[in-house]
Every structure is written in C-alpha cells, then in structure tokens.
Design a protein around this motif. Structure first.
Motif, PDB file in Angstrom:
ATOM      1  N   ARG A  89       0.864  -1.184   0.000  1.00 30.21           N
ATOM      2  CA  ARG A  89       0.000   0.000   0.000  1.00 30.21           C
ATOM      3  C   ARG A  89       0.894   1.226   0.000  1.00 30.21           C
ATOM      4  NH1 ARG A  89      -2.488   1.160   5.788  1.00 30.21           N
ATOM      5  NH2 ARG A  89      -1.707   3.157   5.100  1.00 30.21           N
ATOM      6  N   ASP A 110      -2.747  -3.189  -2.572  1.00 34.00           N
ATOM      7  CA  ASP A 110      -3.873  -2.476  -1.976  1.00 34.00           C
ATOM      8  C   ASP A 110      -3.755  -1.032  -2.458  1.00 34.00           C
ATOM      9  OD1 ASP A 110      -5.488  -0.860  -0.424  1.00 34.00           O
ATOM     10  OD2 ASP A 110      -4.731  -1.553   1.506  1.00 34.00           O
ATOM     11  N   PRO A 111      -4.486  -0.647  -3.506  1.00 32.23           N
ATOM     12  CA  PRO A 111      -4.333   0.702  -4.062  1.00 32.23           C
ATOM     13  C   PRO A 111      -5.203   1.744  -3.381  1.00 32.23           C
ATOM     14  CG  PRO A 111      -5.863  -0.528  -5.392  1.00 32.23           C
ATOM     15  CD  PRO A 111      -5.454  -1.453  -4.266  1.00 32.23           C
ATOM     16  N   MET A 112      -5.813   1.370  -2.252  1.00 36.44           N
ATOM     17  CA  MET A 112      -6.756   2.262  -1.587  1.00 36.44           C
ATOM     18  C   MET A 112      -6.093   3.090  -0.492  1.00 36.44           C
ATOM     19  SD  MET A 112      -9.561   1.354  -3.231  1.00 36.44           S
ATOM     20  CE  MET A 112     -10.921   2.015  -2.287  1.00 36.44           C
ATOM     21  N   ASN A 124      -3.867   6.369  -0.752  1.00 36.85           N
ATOM     22  CA  ASN A 124      -4.371   7.448  -1.596  1.00 36.85           C
ATOM     23  C   ASN A 124      -5.529   8.212  -0.981  1.00 36.85           C
ATOM     24  OD1 ASN A 124      -2.645   6.989  -3.981  1.00 36.85           O
ATOM     25  ND2 ASN A 124      -3.677   5.007  -4.046  1.00 36.85           N
ATOM     26  N   ARG A 147     -11.173   9.125  -1.783  1.00 37.26           N
ATOM     27  CA  ARG A 147     -10.076   8.723  -2.652  1.00 37.26           C
ATOM     28  C   ARG A 147     -10.484   9.029  -4.079  1.00 37.26           C
ATOM     29  NH1 ARG A 147     -10.325   3.350   0.969  1.00 37.26           N
ATOM     30  NH2 ARG A 147      -8.636   3.807   2.399  1.00 37.26           N
ATOM     31  N   ASP A 200      -6.425   7.957  -8.893  1.00 39.91           N
ATOM     32  CA  ASP A 200      -5.258   7.641  -8.069  1.00 39.91           C
ATOM     33  C   ASP A 200      -5.188   6.141  -7.783  1.00 39.91           C
ATOM     34  OD1 ASP A 200      -4.546  10.301  -7.973  1.00 39.91           O
ATOM     35  OD2 ASP A 200      -5.478  10.671  -6.020  1.00 39.91           O
ATOM     36  N   VAL A 201      -6.350   5.549  -7.531  1.00 43.77           N
ATOM     37  CA  VAL A 201      -6.402   4.095  -7.304  1.00 43.77           C
ATOM     38  C   VAL A 201      -5.889   3.360  -8.539  1.00 43.77           C
ATOM     39  CG1 VAL A 201      -7.962   2.133  -6.942  1.00 43.77           C
ATOM     40  CG2 VAL A 201      -8.264   4.239  -5.606  1.00 43.77           C
ATOM     41  N   GLU A 242      -2.078   3.755  -9.020  1.00 36.78           N
ATOM     42  CA  GLU A 242      -1.278   2.842  -8.207  1.00 36.78           C
ATOM     43  C   GLU A 242      -1.336   1.418  -8.752  1.00 36.78           C
ATOM     44  OE1 GLU A 242      -0.202   1.493  -3.672  1.00 36.78           O
ATOM     45  OE2 GLU A 242      -1.441   3.261  -4.008  1.00 36.78           O
ATOM     46  N   VAL A 302      -8.995  -4.672  -2.407  1.00 35.31           N
ATOM     47  CA  VAL A 302      -9.741  -3.428  -2.621  1.00 35.31           C
ATOM     48  C   VAL A 302     -10.855  -3.284  -1.601  1.00 35.31           C
ATOM     49  CG1 VAL A 302     -10.956  -2.041  -4.339  1.00 35.31           C
ATOM     50  CG2 VAL A 302      -9.300  -3.747  -5.097  1.00 35.31           C
ATOM     51  N   CYS A 306     -16.030   7.645  -3.203  1.00 38.70           N
ATOM     52  CA  CYS A 306     -14.780   7.886  -3.918  1.00 38.70           C
ATOM     53  C   CYS A 306     -15.044   8.772  -5.131  1.00 38.70           C
ATOM     54  CB  CYS A 306     -14.144   6.569  -4.367  1.00 38.70           C
ATOM     55  SG  CYS A 306     -13.485   5.574  -3.010  1.00 38.70           S
TER      56      CYS A 306
END
Length: 455
Positions: free
Chosen positions: A328, A357-359, A362, A373, A377-378, A381, A401, A411
């Motif tokens: 992350r 984990d792209p959450m 961000n 978020r 951006d998610v 990543e 996610v 989001c």
C-alpha cells in the motif's frame, strides 16, 4: 475438521499459542470490565469454529498457485463491516460484485481467480488516536463494532466485551449466507456474465463492450461444446479480515486433532496491518503460531530487511501460499519504492504472493470534510504495481480493494464522475471510503486489460 477442545490439548501446545501475551499488543481497546472480557472469551472458546482446517488448507494451496504465477487473487469488501450492515441484501450485493469482478479478471488473466471477501469478521479497525474530539467533547475513538459503537455518545463509545460474542454470531450468519449463495446457483457463470453485459450496455461504460463480447463468445463456445460442469454454477469463496483484536482471535483459535496444529477459525485468511506488524509485537507472534495463510500490509517505508525479517518470523520454512505481502504505497510513491522491494525479496530467494492495496495510500480529505479517494489515483497505483513487477521480473499476483455492492458516493471520479458535491449524496462508510458497485466493476475491466497485456 475434527477438533479437540482445549482441556484435551497438551499444555505445551497451549503455552506456545499464548506466547504473544508476553509482548506488546498495539491497537487494543481499554476494556472497562476485565471479568466481562473473560466471560466473553470463555463463551467464544466454546463456540463451533467459523471456518475449518480443510478450507484453510485449500486456500493456502490456491495462494501457492498464485505465488507461482498460476492464479490471481481478488480480495475485497468493506473497510469496516457493521453489525447492522450484515443484512441479506447487502451481503448478496457484495458477493455479487466480487463474482462480477472475478469473471472479468479470470478472462483477462487466463487463469483461475481466487475470491476472498473482507467479510464475516472485518469488525475491528486500528485508529491513529485513542480518542476523538468534537465541539470540545472528547470520547474514545470508534474501533469497529467488535469494540464499540459509531454514535458519538459516551454510552455508544464505551468498549463493550459483549460485542465480541455478537461479532461471532453475525460472522456465522454472514458465512452461512455466503456459502448458500456461492454453492446454490447464485454464482452461475452465465448469470454473472449477464449482469456484466447489463453494466457495459450503459453508455458510461461501453468502452468495455469489446471485452464483454469476447467473454460472451467464450461462454457460447463452451455451451456449444456441451460443457456443463459444476465450476459453471458453483465457486469457492473464502473470507478474511485483519486479525487486530487479540481478545477475539485467541478464543477462536483451535487445535486440529489430525495434526495437533493451531488454526485461527475466525477466518480463512488473516492479516496483520501496517500499524501492528512490529517484528517483536504480539500480533506477529500470535499469527506465527497459526496454520492460516497470513497477509502482511507493507507501506512505503517498508524495506527489504523488514520484509525478510517478517518472512523469517511468519514463514521460516518458506512454505508456498503461507505469506501474502499486500503493498500500500500510494500512487505517487509506488514506482519509486516497490521495484527495489520486489528485487530484494526475489534476490533473497523468497517467493511470497505479491498483492496491491491501491486504496489506503491514496486517502485525501475534501474541503467539506469528507475522507475520500480519487478513482484515478487508485488506478494509477494499480498501473504502477504492474509496472514494478515487469521491472523486477516478478508476478503481480492480485488486488486487495475496499468496495461495496451498494451505489454509494464515497470515492471521487470514475466514469460516473462523482465530484466533491456528489459525495454528500450517499456517503455511508463508518470508516474509510469504498468503491461503489460501478467503480468496482470499472476497476476490474481496467485491471483485466492490464492482465491481458502482462500475460
């Protein structure tokens, strides 16, 4: 799974399982009544396991395949489950969203997709502060429904050990429904694909029509060949959560009578978070004694030495499928930090499963005070994750996610173009913002395109 109750378990086995008690346990609540905690733990220890050793072992085998580059992990669900949110409709819609994503990812990856929900146990959350202050009033922070309530009142925010037992029963009900859905026809691949066709027919998402059409042709080809297998109508589905609250996790640990080994029966896969992965801390020590697959969150400050020391503590035998590193990093940092970490672990001869984990890296707060978020951006990543693995020559093994099956507005962005004013429409999370149903599917289609290029 045949399991012995603790009175029949050798003392040395229990002593090893309880070794964590001598170490610092971070992020634990301040219970006001020690006797009530012991009573709740006693009741939990007498309950049937929520999951079974055979299921846990099967998941570990599936994750080992993903670590070898032969499968892909889809892990998703609520940031923090709530007791009130464990309704049949909400559980169904969350499962439905994950099944829809899995169909798309399976086609994109041309390999099995392992489906793991952040469900039936994700009731406790770490906090940056023990307290929260509003308008000059200070109360304990909300630590998840397993500990206290979200309402900002002294009564609600008081830590209540009775919630430990309630959490168990809500988890049992959730698991019962998940098993019914995934084994009773709800997961029929043709039905799930029909749902996705409805999604891409919306003009906002018709950019994905070509991929949906490819999947449709593949299904029609299988039907023409007479393929009618249980795999088309049923699916494996596992549950996971952060093993944060040790007063809940320890009573639900069981010793398997076949092997004499300990399993955490609160969930199939357990993970340790960025705030509790101290190599000398209680959480790593406790999880090291369990046979479950273990996830470890790694943020942008994680070094190769950190990763290797965690592997030594949690997976000294380097068992395939045992450890999943969940990175992350944040969209702005992943391309600078992840390649060296991947290369360092690779060069040491270790082969964990790598998941993004792209959450969590961000998060932003809007001028109106909403935690949110940006969808872009998610996705940025996620693209950085695949780029880093291409650079290191390692396998990008999955995504983790925070999502919901509901049409919330938490989001920013996506094809729906949710803006800051739109957040107020249906912002329902009690903790961190989640992708809604449409954003989750949009993410799956974009990841599938990335996987088709990567394979």
């Amino acid at each position: 799974m045949s399991q012995r109750t603790e009175p029949n378990v050798p003392t040395d086995v229990l002593s090893e399982l309880d070794s964590y008690r001598a170490l610092e346990a971070k992020q634990q609540p301040k219970w006001p009544d020690a006797d009530a905690v012991r009573a709740a733990q006693t009741e939990l220890s007498a309950q049937p396991p929520l999951v079974f050793a055979g299921e846990v072992d099967r998941l570990r085998d599936r994750l080992a395949a993903a670590a070898r580059g032969e499968a892909f992990l889809l892990q998703g669900g609520d940031c923090a489950e709530t007791f009130d949110g464990a309704t049949a409709d909400k559980i169904r819609d969350r499962v439905k969203t994950l099944l829809q994503m899995a169909v798309v990812l399976t086609y994109g990856a041309s390999m099995p997709v392992i489906k793991v929900g952040r469900m039936a146990g994700q009731f406790a959350k770490p906090r940056s502060s023990d307290n929260e202050t509003r308008d000059g009033v200070t109360l304990p922070a909300y630590r998840g429904d397993l500990v206290n309530g979200y309402d900002f009142t002294p009564e609600s925010r008081a830590a209540d050990p009775a919630r430990l037992v309630r959490g168990y029963h809500v988890s049992a009900s959730t698991l019962n429904l998940i098993r019914a859905f995934t084994q009773g026809g709800f997961a029929d691949l043709r039905q799930v694909h029909a749902w996705n066709q409805g999604f891409v027919s919306n003009s906002a998402y018709n950019r994905y029509e070509s991929l949906a059409a490819e999947i449709d042709r593949a299904l029609r080809f299988m039907a023409a060949c007479g393929v009618d297998d249980a795999a088309l109508t049923q699916t494996e589905f596992y549950v996971s959560h952060e093993a944060l609250l040790l007063d809940y996790e320890r009573p639900l640990a069981r010793i398997d009578s076949r092997t004499g080994q300990a399993y955490g029966t609160s969930g199939h896969m357990l993970w340790v978070g960025e705030r509790t992965r101290d190599i000398d801390g209680a959480h790593v020590e406790f999880l090291s004694k369990l046979r479950n697959p273990i996830g470890v969150k790694l943020g942008p400050t994680a070094t190769t030495d950190d990763a290797l020391r965690l592997l030594d503590a949690l997976d000294p035998e380097r068992e395939p499928g045992r450890i999943t590193f969940i990175t992350r990093m944040g969209a702005e940092k992943i391309r600078d930090t992840l390649p060296a970490l991947l290369a360092g672990v690779r060069d040491a001869g270790a082969r964990p499963l790598w998941v993004t984990d792209p959450m969590h890296g961000n998060g932003i707060t809007t001028s109106t005070g909403y935690k949110t978020r940006r969808f872009e951006d998610v996705m940025n990543e996620l693209r950085g994750f695949f780029e880093a693995h291409r650079e290191a020559g390692t396998f990008p093994g999955g995504i983790h996610v925070e999502l919901t099956g509901d049409d919330v507005t938490e989001c920013l962005g996506g094809s729906e173009n949710i803006d800051e004013l739109g957040l107020a429409t249906r912002y329902e999370s009690v903790c961190d913002p989640r992708l809604n149903h449409s954003q989750s599917l949009e993410l799956a289609y974009q990841v599938a395109e990335e996987l088709k290029t990567a394979r």
